[in-house]
Design a protein around this motif. Sequence first.
Motif, short mmCIF file in Angstrom:
data_model
loop_
_atom_site.label_atom_id
_atom_site.label_comp_id
_atom_site.label_asym_id
_atom_site.label_seq_id
_atom_site.Cartn_x
_atom_site.Cartn_y
_atom_site.Cartn_z
N ILE A 141 33.23 85.85 82.41
CA ILE A 141 33.88 85.38 81.12
C ILE A 141 33.48 86.55 79.90
O ILE A 141 34.45 86.90 79.07
N ASP A 142 32.42 87.35 80.04
CA ASP A 142 32.23 88.38 79.11
C ASP A 142 33.40 89.59 79.17
O ASP A 142 34.09 89.97 78.13
N GLU A 143 33.79 89.91 80.39
CA GLU A 143 34.96 90.89 80.71
C GLU A 143 36.32 90.34 80.28
O GLU A 143 37.14 91.14 79.50
N ILE A 144 36.57 88.99 80.42
CA ILE A 144 37.58 88.43 79.91
C ILE A 144 37.97 88.46 78.36
O ILE A 144 38.93 89.10 77.79
N LYS A 145 36.54 88.34 77.47
CA LYS A 145 36.85 88.28 76.27
C LYS A 145 36.94 89.87 75.87
O LYS A 145 37.44 90.24 74.57
N GLN A 146 36.60 90.90 76.56
CA GLN A 146 36.81 92.21 76.17
C GLN A 146 38.12 92.89 76.41
O GLN A 146 38.60 93.50 75.63
N ARG A 147 38.91 92.44 77.44
CA ARG A 147 40.07 93.18 77.90
C ARG A 147 41.12 92.32 78.06
O ARG A 147 42.24 93.16 78.39
N VAL A 148 41.23 91.14 78.21
CA VAL A 148 42.39 90.52 78.73
C VAL A 148 43.39 90.09 77.53
O VAL A 148 42.97 89.77 76.68
N PRO A 149 44.64 90.63 77.82
CA PRO A 149 45.53 90.59 76.53
C PRO A 149 46.16 88.98 76.40
O PRO A 149 47.05 88.54 76.64
N ILE A 150 45.21 88.38 75.70
CA ILE A 150 45.13 87.13 75.24
C ILE A 150 44.84 86.96 73.96
O ILE A 150 43.81 87.57 73.53
N TRP A 151 45.38 86.35 72.85
CA TRP A 151 45.20 86.45 71.52
C TRP A 151 45.20 84.96 70.90
O TRP A 151 45.87 83.97 71.27
N LYS A 152 44.08 84.58 70.30
CA LYS A 152 43.91 83.40 69.62
C LYS A 152 44.36 83.04 68.06
O LYS A 152 43.97 83.92 67.42
#
Lengths: 83, 142
Positions: B117-128
């Motif tokens: 989860i920490d890495e997803i929040k850092q680098r996965v190209p998804i935007w809220k």
Amino acid sequence: MDITIRLFAGARDTAGTSSTVIQLPHGGTAKLALDQLLLHFPALTRLVAVSRVAVNLDYASLDTVLQPGDELAVLPPVSGGGI
Amino acid sequence: MIRTRRGRAWISDEPVGADALARELQDERFGGLVTFEGVVRRHSRGKRIVFLEYDAYPGMAERQMAQILDEAATNWPDTQILAVHRKGRLEIGMVAVAIAAAAPHRAEAFAACRYVIDEIKQRVPIWKKEVAEDGESWIEGD
């Protein structure tokens, strides 16, 4: 050569499109592609300045040399993960 | 969806939840099973949220998520991990991201789940995008 630029999130809303094709000379870099993008969409200047780029689905540096048919993406600071 | 050495990662247009992931990881090898759900909250940055919208670069997001799972498999070799992130419109209380990590022992399961989860929040190209009562804005960064 034709280079497709994908736009997401705020960049997509600002530009009014999720994708655009620009012309680049052979040997052109990602940085040059962004310069071209801003000529067409100057309103993207701030976002481009804080964004990373990806080339063909991987993070890339601005000095990456592009090939014909490459897909470049402008990636604003990500905010996934919920919460 | 991308299958990795020890797991799967994908982006979904449909509702997701950790329970289904956990059921899939049940196995006699695993003594520890850890799950995480990132849930849409009512309040954010002092605003009352009406709904969220997630944009994603699907091909790259799944690729990045799969890389994260591969890294977790390297760090914690006996784990199995499933990770899914939503895109599209989400209402308050819905699950935006679900992760399940199973391992022989709890230490690895906790560590792997946290890492993902920490890495997803850092680098996965998804935007809220937060749509509040008085306007909407794409959130930049964590």
